[in-house]
Design a protein around this motif. Structure first.
Motif, PDB file in Angstrom:
ATOM      1  N   SER A   1       6.230   8.141   6.550  1.00 37.95           N
ATOM      2  CA  SER A   1       6.519   9.373   5.787  1.00 37.95           C
ATOM      3  C   SER A   1       7.870   9.200   5.109  1.00 37.95           C
ATOM      4  N   TYR A   2       7.873   8.545   3.959  1.00 43.18           N
ATOM      5  CA  TYR A   2       9.145   8.182   3.349  1.00 43.18           C
ATOM      6  C   TYR A   2       9.806   9.330   2.595  1.00 43.18           C
ATOM      7  N   LYS A   3       9.094  10.430   2.361  1.00 41.75           N
ATOM      8  CA  LYS A   3       9.684  11.582   1.684  1.00 41.75           C
ATOM      9  C   LYS A   3      10.260  12.601   2.661  1.00 41.75           C
ATOM     10  N   VAL A   4       9.624  12.737   3.840  1.00 42.88           N
ATOM     11  CA  VAL A   4      10.053  13.706   4.847  1.00 42.88           C
ATOM     12  C   VAL A   4      10.279  12.976   6.163  1.00 42.88           C
ATOM     13  N   ASN A   5      11.487  13.099   6.722  1.00 43.61           N
ATOM     14  CA  ASN A   5      11.820  12.460   8.005  1.00 43.61           C
ATOM     15  C   ASN A   5      11.511  10.964   7.992  1.00 43.61           C
ATOM     16  N   SER A   6      11.990  10.285   6.999  1.00 44.46           N
ATOM     17  CA  SER A   6      11.760   8.844   6.868  1.00 44.46           C
ATOM     18  C   SER A   6      12.279   8.095   8.088  1.00 44.46           C
TER      19      SER A   6
ATOM     20  N   PRO B   1       2.093  21.155  13.742  1.00 43.02           N
ATOM     21  CA  PRO B   1       1.915  22.609  13.684  1.00 43.02           C
ATOM     22  C   PRO B   1       2.316  23.125  12.307  1.00 43.02           C
ATOM     23  N   ALA B   2       1.616  24.134  11.827  1.00 42.92           N
ATOM     24  CA  ALA B   2       1.845  24.633  10.472  1.00 42.92           C
ATOM     25  C   ALA B   2       3.306  24.999  10.229  1.00 42.92           C
ATOM     26  N   GLU B   3       3.980  25.533  11.247  1.00 44.27           N
ATOM     27  CA  GLU B   3       5.369  25.963  11.060  1.00 44.27           C
ATOM     28  C   GLU B   3       6.338  24.779  10.972  1.00 44.27           C
ATOM     29  N   ASN B   4       5.879  23.573  11.368  1.00 41.72           N
ATOM     30  CA  ASN B   4       6.746  22.401  11.319  1.00 41.72           C
ATOM     31  C   ASN B   4       6.541  21.563  10.066  1.00 41.72           C
ATOM     32  N   ARG B   5       5.586  21.929   9.223  1.00 41.97           N
ATOM     33  CA  ARG B   5       5.326  21.164   8.014  1.00 41.97           C
ATOM     34  C   ARG B   5       6.341  21.509   6.931  1.00 41.97           C
TER      35      ARG B   5
ATOM     36  N   LYS C   1       0.851  -1.197   0.000  1.00 37.64           N
ATOM     37  CA  LYS C   1       0.000   0.000   0.000  1.00 37.64           C
ATOM     38  C   LYS C   1       0.883   1.241   0.000  1.00 37.64           C
ATOM     39  N   GLN C   2       0.337   2.292  -0.604  1.00 37.92           N
ATOM     40  CA  GLN C   2       0.989   3.594  -0.600  1.00 37.92           C
ATOM     41  C   GLN C   2      -0.095   4.661  -0.649  1.00 37.92           C
ATOM     42  N   GLY C   3       0.131   5.777   0.039  1.00 38.66           N
ATOM     43  CA  GLY C   3      -0.875   6.829   0.013  1.00 38.66           C
ATOM     44  C   GLY C   3      -0.455   8.060   0.792  1.00 38.66           C
ATOM     45  N   THR C   4      -1.284   9.088   0.713  1.00 38.05           N
ATOM     46  CA  THR C   4      -1.046  10.338   1.435  1.00 38.05           C
ATOM     47  C   THR C   4      -1.282  10.129   2.930  1.00 38.05           C
ATOM     48  N   ASN C   5      -0.318  10.559   3.746  1.00 38.58           N
ATOM     49  CA  ASN C   5      -0.505  10.505   5.199  1.00 38.58           C
ATOM     50  C   ASN C   5      -0.971  11.878   5.673  1.00 38.58           C
ATOM     51  N   HIS C   6      -2.221  12.229   5.278  1.00 39.94           N
ATOM     52  CA  HIS C   6      -2.742  13.540   5.665  1.00 39.94           C
ATOM     53  C   HIS C   6      -3.011  13.621   7.158  1.00 39.94           C
ATOM     54  N   ASN C   7      -3.222  12.476   7.808  1.00 37.82           N
ATOM     55  CA  ASN C   7      -3.402  12.485   9.252  1.00 37.82           C
ATOM     56  C   ASN C   7      -2.147  13.012   9.943  1.00 37.82           C
ATOM     57  N   LEU C   8      -0.976  12.590   9.476  1.00 38.45           N
ATOM     58  CA  LEU C   8       0.289  13.095  10.027  1.00 38.45           C
ATOM     59  C   LEU C   8       0.478  14.566   9.681  1.00 38.45           C
ATOM     60  N   TYR C   9       0.208  14.931   8.442  1.00 39.18           N
ATOM     61  CA  TYR C   9       0.412  16.311   7.990  1.00 39.18           C
ATOM     62  C   TYR C   9      -0.394  17.299   8.823  1.00 39.18           C
ATOM     63  N   PHE C  10      -1.686  17.040   9.007  1.00 38.25           N
ATOM     64  CA  PHE C  10      -2.534  17.982   9.731  1.00 38.25           C
ATOM     65  C   PHE C  10      -2.342  17.914  11.240  1.00 38.25           C
TER      66      PHE C  10
END
Length: 382
Positions: free
Chosen positions: A323-328, A277-281, A265-274
């Protein structure tokens, strides 16, 4: 786009309904068979009781690291105490309710109630489901937890559940089956809030749309190929998920069978993103993607000696990165397990084994920490 997807479902609904109505008129003159009385009730239950012991350094039985060293590393636990009621109101209509009473041992908000849906079957080609249910998106969603070949579902199953694709969700679904030549095909199309279970209303106006297609490639060896895809909007951001899986079951002798499950499986981890804090994304939501794959081989030997039905040996290997693209930070999990089955269809089951986690990076005082958990689980179902 969502309206385009829903349009063929609505058309199919009316075609099937009109066909069945016409078929009923044709059959009016036929000899009446013995009347089946409705409603019909079926009560189901499941108990999973465990003994847990953690062998990780300062890691408790829930997998959380404690730098203070004050750790509970041995405990008895009730994982699930489910009670369910399936009610057939007619030949085509059923209502399903499932609760997990073990959730009362902690904060019950968003818990306890699991299944709560109604289903109407027009024909083998189409059935409509609405309410709270497990949408078909992957291999594990179609298998009850009490008959899986491991202690629990995979890490990817729960993470995709947090993102609204798997586990218990609120929405509607159309399912059915048909043949393409000599190949049987099962399909599912779902429209979901994507909030998870027991939520009062959708968190936004976005919906998540998913589909699953299963192709029976070999009936003799039970080789099935599953393909999954989904898209949607969460807080006006585009999200997606894809997956593929394959299963097989080979009869080696009259008593020995070997089955294998592989799922990606692969997909957007929007749960982690949201949740950040906005400044840490870092960038937008498309930078936060999860992916994982697991292999689950299982060897079964039929004993049929007194009350012992079968002996099973399995070992699931899974690699998952939230999150394999950011902070894997890849998590590898090994789950060797021995199982003794008593009665038919896992009526009684005793399981023993380990859940071994290895992370690329340990994060102190969190559950992202290397661990070895020993389990003995008693399972009883009716």
């Amino acid at each position: 786009m969502s309206k385009i997807l829903l349009f063929p479902i609505v058309i199919f609904f009316f075609i099937s309904s009109n066909y069945l109505h016409a078929q009923g008129d044709v059959n009016d003159g036929e000899k009446n068979e013995p009347e089946v009385k409705y409603p019909q009730y079926q009560l189901k239950g499941l108990l999973q009781a465990r003994y847990l012991e953690s062998f990780g350094d300062n890691v408790d039985v829930l997998g959380v690291h404690h730098s203070t060293g004050d750790v509970t590393q041995q405990s008895f636990d009730i994982k699930r105490m489910r009670v369910g009621l399936n009610t057939k109101l007619s030949e085509a209509t059923e209502v399903v309710i499932l609760v997990n009473l073990a959730d009362f041992k902690s904060d019950t908000k968003g818990k306890v109630l699991e299944n709560a849906y109604g289903k109407y079957t027009f024909s083998k080609y189409i059935a409509l489901t609405g309410g709270q249910f497990r949408p078909a998106f992957g291999l594990e969603e179609l298998v009850p937890v009490d008959i899986i070949k491991s202690f629990d579902f995979s890490n990817q199953y729960y993470e995709f559940g947090k993102n609204g694709w798997t586990s218990f969700q609120i929405g509607a679904s159309a399912t059915g089956s048909f043949d393409i030549g000599k190949i049987p095909v099962n399909y599912a199309v779902s429209v979901l809030n994507g909030n998870g279970k027991n939520v009062e209303m959708d968190k936004d106006n976005g919906k998540q749309y998913s589909t699953r297609w299963v192709f029976e490639l070999s009936k003799e060896h039970k080789i099935n190929l599953g393909l999954n895809g989904g898209f949607g909007k969460v807080f006006k951001e585009d999200v997606f998920a894809i997956g593929a899986d394959i299963t097989s079951d080979f009869k080696l002798t009259d008593r020995v069978t070997f089955d294998l499950q592989i799922e990606y499986k692969q997909g957007t981890n929007h749960n982690l993103y949201f949740s950040l804090p906005a400044e840490n994304r870092v960038g937008d939501v498309s930078n936060y993607q999860m992916r994982g794959v697991y292999f689950l081989p299982n060897l079964r030997y039929v004993v049929n000696y007194k009350k012992l039905t079968a002996f099973e040996l399995s070992c699931r290997y899974e690699t998952f990165d939230p999150s394999y693209k950011v902070n894997s930070n890849v998590r590898q999990t090994y789950t060797p397990m021995i199982s003794l089955e008593f009665g038919k269809a896992y009526t009684g089951r005793i399981e023993m084994g380990f859940e071994i986690d290895r992370f690329d990076r340990n994060i102190p005082d969190t559950s992202t920490y290397n661990d070895e958990l020993f389990l003995i689980q008693l399972q009883l179902r009716l």
